[in-house]
Design an enzyme around this catalytic site. Structure first.
Site, PDB file in Angstrom:
ATOM      1  CG  ASP A 170      10.995  -9.148  14.375  1.00 27.59           C
ATOM      2  OD1 ASP A 170      12.193  -9.517  14.359  1.00 27.59           O
ATOM      3  OD2 ASP A 170      10.640  -7.966  14.238  1.00 27.59           O
ATOM      4  CE  LYS A 209      15.293  -9.097  13.663  1.00 30.81           C
ATOM      5  NZ  LYS A 209      14.385  -8.371  12.855  1.00 30.81           N
ATOM      6  CE  LYS A 244      12.557  -5.979  15.547  1.00 32.34           C
ATOM      7  NZ  LYS A 244      11.726  -5.620  14.399  1.00 32.34           N
ATOM      8  N   GLY A 293      12.384  -5.734   1.505  1.00 28.06           N
ATOM      9  CA  GLY A 293      13.450  -6.130   2.445  1.00 28.06           C
ATOM     10  C   GLY A 293      13.081  -5.880   3.896  1.00 28.06           C
TER      11      GLY A 293
END
Ligand code: HSE
Length: 418
Positions: free
Chosen positions: A195, A99, A199, A181
């Site tokens: 992040d 991304k 996006k 994870g």
């Protein structure tokens, strides 16, 4: 690529997503897709797959004429860009989940796609398992798309849920997100909102035809949210979420940002907990629609890669309809936002910048206010995210210029001035 052709995959990255895809493909023989080679950085690590599958030489994949699809799910953004551009130039289809790389390089990638006629798909890059990229691209005409708001980052949503509902402390919750994870290898990317804004940049292109750079959007993460803010939220019957919001204003331009926000308990986004993501779309005629699904994790993210692979079998490519076939929308900063702020001292708050302050409250440790600010103030200054100051938007945060003028006129009338 001909329909139903065998997909021979060169996979870059065997981390959370890459290994997830490897396992999923073993259970989906009908897809007729197989991984021929996996390129990894560190050959020494023990991996749960035959050793002959792995190489550290990227050209073994990029120059192999048998490999017709490159799947790129590595962590680092610049090597990802090199891999994706070389693969497109070499006539291969590409599926990516990077991304950051996509958000920072979309204009160049779009040009390259047009030049080469190749297909670059990236459903996994935003909201992982939720098929939101393809839906925005295919289903919604941008004239009809009034607004969208979304929880886009699984790790921060997981941390907020664990802190405020299960009373874990921040570091414990972050550690769990890392162990499961969900978090980026540099968790600052999650926690500080990078992040989510990456996006949001990608989704703005497919929703409104807006090609921008993440640095041009106003954003922050959850790093400044304090325990006291959650008490205020509870008193008001709100949750606190990190939310991407985009709204078409009366002048046709689009307001967009990623900021913490108070969410009412009857809002669809209040239902989104832990690593789940959610997208609420408001469009003409259809009214509200809600997309919900896991936004991080091995199989949920790999499932979106799998869906892109399946789409490649019928030559699917994004047409970027809102960009090329409509008049693309423009971003604007010409609007106002209603926000709550908590802070250590009034000296950190430029009160003259507010249109008005409608509530305030001071305790010995912490002070609070709710007020209306021109959005440009958030763009042009940093006081609202410095010195331990926490900004959380109100539930319906966007106020248009025309509404501000009406509200001001009314308050002057009430004061007997007009
Ligand atoms: N770190 C990301 C998140 C992974 O927590 O949402 C999925 O993109």
């Amino acid at each position: 690529m001909e329909a139903h052709k065998q997909l021979t995959i060169g996979l870059f990255g065997f981390g959370v997503v890459g290994e997830g895809l490897y396992k999923i493909l073993q259970h989906t023989p009908s897809l007729k897709a197989s991984i021929k080679k996996v390129c990894i950085k560190n050959k020494g690590k023990k991996r749960d797959a035959p050793a002959e599958l792995f190489t550290t030489d990227r050209n073994e994949l990029l120059s192999d004429p048998d490999i017709n699809v490159i799947v790129e799910v590595i962590n680092e953004s610049e090597p990802a860009f090199q891999i994706v551009t070389t693969a497109l130039r070499n006539g291969k289809s590409v599926v990516s989940a990077s991304k950051k790389m996509l958000a920072e390089h979309l204009p160049e990638l779009l040009r390259l796609e047009q030049e080469t006629g190749g297909s670059l798909l990236y459903e996994a890059s935003a909201c992982a398992s939720i098929p939101v990229v393809r839906n925005l691209e295919e289903y919604y005409d941008n004239d009809l798309l009034h607004s969208m708001k979304a929880i886009l980052n699984g790790s921060t949503n997981f941390i907020l849920t664990k802190m405020f509902e299960e009373k874990l402390d921040f570091h414990e919750a972050l550690l769990m997100a890392q162990q499961l994870g969900f978090a980026e290898s540099d968790p600052k990317l999650d926690v500080e909102g990078y992040d989510a804004v990456n996006k949001w940049t990608i989704l703005l292109t497919h929703a409104y035809g807006i090609l921008t750079h993440p640095e041009k959007l106003v954003f922050t993460g959850i790093q400044n949210i304090q325990a006291g803010d959650s008490l205020v939220a509870r008193e008001k019957n709100y949750d606190i979420k990190l939310v991407g919001q985009a709204k078409k204003l009366l002048n046709g331009k689009v307001a967009a940002f990623v900021l913490p926000q108070f969410i009412r308990h009857d809002d669809h986004l209040a239902f989104v907990k832990n690593e789940y993501n959610g997208v609420v779309i408001e469009s003409g005629f259809a009214d509200k629609q809600f997309f919900y699904g896991k936004g991080a994790g091995s199989f949920p993210t790999a499932s979106a890669v799998l869906s892109d692979l399946s789409a490649l079998r019928y030559q699917y490519k994004y047409e970027y309809k809102k960009l090329y076939h409509h008049i693309p929308h423009e971003l604007t900063n010409d609007f106002y936002v209603k926000a709550y702020l908590s802070f250590d001292d009034w000296k950190y708050i430029p009160r003259e910048k507010f249109e008005w302050i409608e509530e305030w409250h001071a305790e010995s440790q912490r002070k609070y206010l709710v007020g209306v600010l021109p959005f440009n103030e958030l763009r042009e200054s940093n006081w609202w995210r410095e010195n331990n100051t926490s900004l959380i938007l109100s539930p319906e945060p966007i106020i248009e210029d025309i509404e501000i003028r009406k509200l001001k006129k009314k308050s002057l009338e009430l004061a007997g001035i007009m």
